[in-house]
Each structure stands twice: as structure tokens, then as C-alpha cells.
Design a protein around this motif. Sequence first.
Motif, short mmCIF file in Angstrom:
data_model
loop_
_atom_site.label_atom_id
_atom_site.label_comp_id
_atom_site.label_asym_id
_atom_site.label_seq_id
_atom_site.Cartn_x
_atom_site.Cartn_y
_atom_site.Cartn_z
N LEU A 128 0.70 -1.31 -0.04
CA LEU A 128 0.00 0.03 -0.02
C LEU A 128 0.77 1.29 0.09
CD1 LEU A 128 -2.90 -0.99 2.31
CD2 LEU A 128 -3.05 -0.24 0.08
N VAL A 148 1.40 4.28 -2.85
CA VAL A 148 1.38 5.58 -2.61
C VAL A 148 2.54 6.35 -3.11
CG1 VAL A 148 1.35 7.51 -0.90
CG2 VAL A 148 -0.17 5.51 -0.58
N GLU A 187 0.15 5.59 -7.55
CA GLU A 187 -0.99 4.72 -7.82
C GLU A 187 -2.22 5.19 -7.15
OE1 GLU A 187 0.22 0.77 -7.75
OE2 GLU A 187 1.90 1.21 -9.27
N ILE A 188 -2.20 5.31 -5.82
CA ILE A 188 -3.41 5.69 -4.78
C ILE A 188 -2.85 6.87 -4.09
CG2 ILE A 188 -4.10 3.19 -4.76
CD1 ILE A 188 -3.09 2.82 -2.16
N SER A 189 -3.77 7.64 -3.48
CA SER A 189 -3.55 8.77 -2.51
C SER A 189 -3.17 8.17 -1.26
CB SER A 189 -4.65 9.56 -2.47
OG SER A 189 -5.83 8.91 -1.58
N ASP A 212 -4.82 8.87 1.70
CA ASP A 212 -5.90 8.82 2.31
C ASP A 212 -6.66 7.26 1.84
OD1 ASP A 212 -6.02 11.10 3.50
OD2 ASP A 212 -7.02 12.11 1.92
N ASP A 213 -6.70 6.96 0.57
CA ASP A 213 -6.86 5.65 0.00
C ASP A 213 -6.28 4.55 0.82
OD1 ASP A 213 -8.79 6.89 -1.57
OD2 ASP A 213 -7.61 6.67 -3.53
N ALA A 214 -4.82 4.72 0.90
CA ALA A 214 -4.09 3.57 1.81
C ALA A 214 -4.47 3.78 3.14
CB ALA A 214 -2.66 4.05 1.51
N ARG A 215 -4.91 4.63 3.75
CA ARG A 215 -5.30 4.60 5.07
C ARG A 215 -6.55 3.66 5.27
NH1 ARG A 215 -3.53 10.31 5.73
NH2 ARG A 215 -1.44 10.13 6.61
N ASN A 216 -7.50 3.99 4.23
CA ASN A 216 -8.80 3.45 4.22
C ASN A 216 -8.45 1.96 4.11
OD1 ASN A 216 -10.35 5.45 4.44
ND2 ASN A 216 -10.79 5.93 2.15
N GLU A 217 -7.61 1.52 3.41
CA GLU A 217 -7.40 -0.06 2.91
C GLU A 217 -6.65 -0.59 4.31
OE1 GLU A 217 -7.83 -2.22 0.72
OE2 GLU A 217 -9.23 -0.30 -0.33
N ASP A 218 -6.18 0.37 5.04
CA ASP A 218 -5.07 0.01 6.19
C ASP A 218 -6.16 -0.64 7.20
OD1 ASP A 218 -2.66 0.24 5.72
OD2 ASP A 218 -2.39 2.42 6.67
#
Length: 168
Positions: free
Chosen positions: A80, A84, A88-90, A92-98
Amino acid sequence: MSENQNEQGPQSLGPKLVEAGGFSQLYREGMALVEEVASYLDGDGRAESKTLSRDAALLYASQSMQLTTRLMQLASWLLLRRAVKEGEISMDDARNEDRRVELNAMAIGDEHVDWELLPTQMHDMILRANALHKRILALDAMERDEQNQPTDNVVVNQLARLKDAFQR
């Protein structure tokens, strides 16, 4: 710090670490350990486990499952952060996936393990995975703490810079 940076609000050390290249080393170490453990469990470890006593074989099976699970979670976290870094992702998106990656749920404590029953190489890999886990937990906690820090606190900003400098 420029005025533009002040207007952006608090910035996490995690992304700064990623940009500075410190993450690359952590990523390489983590993924290399994943590959090493997979190779060991599929090769030498399998052969070694067949020579163990019944109790040792049960411990080996339990520890290999825990090790594999821990490394899969750590690899997910690392992947993830790499996404970032590569845009590829923000974050914020990484934190959501976390939320799906349960780093804290993985027990690091292994005081109850009878290490003498396990092959030396397995013991070494468990210790290395624990060390990697602790490093990732520290970085993850740093990122989470910085999300909640006030934007206008000069002391907090200076402490964050010190953390960043000493994490390298």
C-alpha cells in the motif's frame, strides 16, 4: 518552510520517509524476508519439520502459520505504501485500506515459545519478522498520530522533524 506548506496543514512523516528513500530499504527488506520465508517453508523447512518430534512439529506448524500470516499483513502494508509512493493511490486511500490490514492484531510476544524445539533458521526468521513488524508499527503509529496533531503547534512540528531525522 514555505507559506504554501503551512497552508496545507499537518503533513505525515510516513510520506516524507517514502519520498526520502528510507521506505525503499524497508520495502526491500520486508519483501526479501517474505520471499526467504516462503522458500524456506517450501524447501529446507519442510524437510526439517519431518525430522522433528511430535511436540516440536506442532510448534513448528503453529509458528509457521503465525509467521506466514504476519508477513502477509506486513507485505500488504508495504505494498500500500509503495502504491502511494508511485502515485497509484492517495495516502487517504491507503489509510482506508489499512483498516483491512490488522497490524496490531498480530502478536509479537513469543516468550512462551520453546525455541530449542524449532530449527535455528526458523527461529531467526521469526525474530527478523518481529523486528520488521515493530518498525512498521512505529511508522504506522507515527502516521496516525500526525493525522490528529494540531496544525499550528510549532513544538509538535519540530518534534516531528526530529523524529524524521532520527528514523533514517
